[in-house]
Design an enzyme around this catalytic site. Structure first.
Site, PDB file in Angstrom:
ATOM      1  N   ASP A   2     -16.128-115.882 -73.964  1.00  0.00           N
ATOM      2  CA  ASP A   2     -15.745-117.095 -74.701  1.00  0.00           C
ATOM      3  C   ASP A   2     -16.877-118.111 -74.655  1.00  0.00           C
ATOM      4  O   ASP A   2     -17.213-118.758 -75.650  1.00  0.00           O
ATOM      5  CB  ASP A   2     -14.489-117.745 -74.099  1.00  0.00           C
ATOM      6  CG  ASP A   2     -13.215-117.347 -74.836  1.00  0.00           C
ATOM      7  OD1 ASP A   2     -13.164-116.205 -75.339  1.00  0.00           O
ATOM      8  OD2 ASP A   2     -12.286-118.177 -74.914  1.00  0.00           O
ATOM      9  N   ASP A  20     -13.999-111.888 -69.665  1.00  0.00           N
ATOM     10  CA  ASP A  20     -13.121-112.695 -70.514  1.00  0.00           C
ATOM     11  C   ASP A  20     -13.687-114.112 -70.625  1.00  0.00           C
ATOM     12  O   ASP A  20     -13.822-114.670 -71.719  1.00  0.00           O
ATOM     13  CB  ASP A  20     -11.711-112.724 -69.908  1.00  0.00           C
ATOM     14  CG  ASP A  20     -10.756-113.593 -70.700  1.00  0.00           C
ATOM     15  OD1 ASP A  20     -10.764-113.505 -71.937  1.00  0.00           O
ATOM     16  OD2 ASP A  20     -10.017-114.386 -70.071  1.00  0.00           O
ATOM     17  N   LYS A  67     -19.503-111.145 -58.210  1.00  0.00           N
ATOM     18  CA  LYS A  67     -19.443-112.200 -57.196  1.00  0.00           C
ATOM     19  C   LYS A  67     -19.532-111.509 -55.836  1.00  0.00           C
ATOM     20  O   LYS A  67     -18.639-111.625 -54.988  1.00  0.00           O
ATOM     21  CB  LYS A  67     -18.133-112.995 -57.385  1.00  0.00           C
ATOM     22  CG  LYS A  67     -17.994-114.227 -56.514  1.00  0.00           C
ATOM     23  CD  LYS A  67     -18.866-115.395 -56.943  1.00  0.00           C
ATOM     24  CE  LYS A  67     -18.716-116.551 -55.945  1.00  0.00           C
ATOM     25  NZ  LYS A  67     -19.714-117.611 -56.126  1.00  0.00           N
ATOM     26  N   TYR A 123      -6.531-107.962 -64.006  1.00  0.00           N
ATOM     27  CA  TYR A 123      -5.619-107.891 -65.159  1.00  0.00           C
ATOM     28  C   TYR A 123      -4.517-106.850 -64.949  1.00  0.00           C
ATOM     29  O   TYR A 123      -3.427-106.981 -65.483  1.00  0.00           O
ATOM     30  CB  TYR A 123      -6.390-107.513 -66.430  1.00  0.00           C
ATOM     31  CG  TYR A 123      -6.905-108.679 -67.221  1.00  0.00           C
ATOM     32  CD1 TYR A 123      -7.844-109.537 -66.680  1.00  0.00           C
ATOM     33  CD2 TYR A 123      -6.465-108.912 -68.519  1.00  0.00           C
ATOM     34  CE1 TYR A 123      -8.331-110.610 -67.412  1.00  0.00           C
ATOM     35  CE2 TYR A 123      -6.944-109.973 -69.259  1.00  0.00           C
ATOM     36  CZ  TYR A 123      -7.871-110.818 -68.702  1.00  0.00           C
ATOM     37  OH  TYR A 123      -8.356-111.868 -69.432  1.00  0.00           O
ATOM     38  N   ASP A 136     -21.044-117.308 -61.144  1.00  0.00           N
ATOM     39  CA  ASP A 136     -21.207-118.769 -61.300  1.00  0.00           C
ATOM     40  C   ASP A 136     -22.603-119.082 -61.839  1.00  0.00           C
ATOM     41  O   ASP A 136     -22.773-119.899 -62.753  1.00  0.00           O
ATOM     42  CB  ASP A 136     -20.906-119.510 -59.985  1.00  0.00           C
ATOM     43  CG  ASP A 136     -21.623-118.921 -58.771  1.00  0.00           C
ATOM     44  OD1 ASP A 136     -22.184-117.802 -58.862  1.00  0.00           O
ATOM     45  OD2 ASP A 136     -21.630-119.591 -57.715  1.00  0.00           O
TER      46      ASP A 136
HETATM   47  C1  IPM Z   1      -9.343-111.813 -74.998  1.00  0.00           C
HETATM   48  C2  IPM Z   1      -8.092-112.627 -74.803  1.00  0.00           C
HETATM   49  C3  IPM Z   1      -7.056-111.776 -74.070  1.00  0.00           C
HETATM   50  C4  IPM Z   1      -7.629-111.421 -72.704  1.00  0.00           C
HETATM   51  C5  IPM Z   1      -5.677-112.404 -73.939  1.00  0.00           C
HETATM   52  C6  IPM Z   1      -5.125-112.825 -75.276  1.00  0.00           C
HETATM   53  C7  IPM Z   1      -4.707-111.503 -73.222  1.00  0.00           C
HETATM   54  O1  IPM Z   1      -8.381-113.803 -74.135  1.00  0.00           O
HETATM   55  O2  IPM Z   1      -9.263-110.757 -75.665  1.00  0.00           O
HETATM   56  O3  IPM Z   1     -10.387-112.224 -74.501  1.00  0.00           O
HETATM   57  O4  IPM Z   1      -7.504-112.203 -71.746  1.00  0.00           O
HETATM   58  O5  IPM Z   1      -8.218-110.357 -72.579  1.00  0.00           O
HETATM   59 MG    MG Z   2     -10.443-114.120 -73.815  1.00  0.00          MG
END
Ligand code: IPM
Ligand code: MG
Length: 353
Positions: A248, A244, A188, A138, A220
């Protein structure tokens, strides 16, 4: 205590308004929290041509904690990269040194039917993902898009120093100590040197926490295990990009991304608190968004920054109660429940408190 309130874009202002209602109730009978609002993301660009305006950053620096709604929207997609709303979010994380991102994935029993996995796979789910938030690909340099040998190439740098790994590992072990004493480090290391170092450093830090059972897993495999048997995990610690993605994925185990809060902490437990979902521009302004993730983020704020566990419990119990009472915003609605708007959900939580 001072709180910087940054509603942001899309549904951000509506959901943050519900959290502010909760804070106002708490202000009446406990510690006083002074709130000041400021724009960030697209709202920051609109106000000051900057997704993280100078005045917003100054306010956030001076505050004890930050409450953020969400950033982003199609209106801002065509802007130059440094002006996009997401850059404001990445910059405030970096500027405030919020390196430890705590993302719980918790299933409320009444919502098991809302998960896309079988109820028996997710029933009782309670995972904490600790995502490193200020390093990795990042922020690594060099990065860019340039022409080499007559064609464009895009590149980023995955990089971690041992001190960066060590400090987030300490946070994760500390959290594991207060929970089920199991920590899984995800990387990884079979392919990436950066991960090899990550794994080594986490194993070194483990010596300070003999009571915690440490395991490590390739990312993975971790992605597979999260949907195969998610309840094998207690605390997961991982780098920025893997965290990240996995957070999700983990959010969906619990039915709705609209239920999950997060905390991003620095060395001194100063924190920024935000729902893990995005700005949902398609439903913005309709008063139908789910404010519970933002309200639960306020609970995390009491827990981690203000060390006021009783108040954190009070908020979390109120949320449990409204769920048990059958109140549902559209995202978690199932037949037979009481469908409510965003503001009605906020009122229901206030009443339950
Ligand atoms: C998160 C989001 C952010 C990230 C984006 C919006 C930059 O996906 O907070 O997980 O990738 O960290
Ligand atoms: Mg995210």
């Amino acid at each position: 205590m001072k709180l910087a309130v940054l509603p942001g874009d899309g549904i951000g202002p509506e959901i943050v308004a519900q959290a502010v209602k909760v804070l106002e109730v708490l202000n009446k009978d406990g510690m006083k929290i002074e709130m000041e609002h400021a724009p960030i993301g697209g709202a920051g660009y609109d106000a000051a041509k900057d997704p993280l305006p100078e005045a917003t950053l100054k306010l956030a620096r001076a505050a004890d904690a930050v409450l953020l709604g969400a950033v982003g929207g199609p209106r801002y997609d065509a802007l130059d990269r440094p002006l996009r709303p997401e850059r404001g979010l990445l910059r405030i994380r970096k500027e405030l040194n919020l390196f430890a991102n705590l993302r719980p994935a918790l299933l409320y029993p009444e919502l098991a039917g809302a998960s896309s996995l079988k109820p028996e796979v997710v029933a009782g789910l309670d995972i904490m993902i600790v995502r490193e938030l200020t390093g990795d690909v990042y922020f690594g340099q060099p990065r860019g898009i340039e022409v080499r040998n007559g064609e464009r190439v895009g590149f980023n740098t995955m990089i971690y120093s041992e001190s960066e790994v060590r400090r987030v590992a300490h946070v994760a072990f500390g959290i594991a100590m207060k929970r089920g004493k199991k920590l899984c480090s995800v990387e990884k290391a079979n392919v990436l040197e950066c991960s090899e170092l990550w794994k080594e450093v986490v194993a070194e830090v483990a010596k300070d926490y003999p009571e915690v059972e440490l395991s490590s897993m390739y990312v993975d495999n971790a992605a597979m295990q999260l949907v195969r048997n998610p309840k094998q995990f207690d605390v997961i610690v991982t780098g920025n990009i893997f965290g990240d993605i996995l957070s999700d994925q983990a959010s969906m185990l619990s039915g709705s991304i609209g239920m999950l809060p997060s905390a991003s902490l620095d060395e001194n437990n100063k924190g920024m608190y935000e729902p893990i979902h995005g700005s949902a521009p398609d439903i913005a302004g309709k008063d139908i968004a789910n404010p519970l993730a933002t309200i639960l983020s306020v609970a995390m704020m009491y827990r981690y920054t203000f060390a006021d566990m009783a108040t954190a419990d009070r908020i979390e119990n109120a949320v449990k109660k409204v769920i048990a009472q059958g109140y549902r915003t559209g995202d978690i609605y199932t037949d037979g429940c009481k469908k409510v708007s965003c503001s009605q959900m906020g009122d229901a939580v206030v009443a339950a408190m």
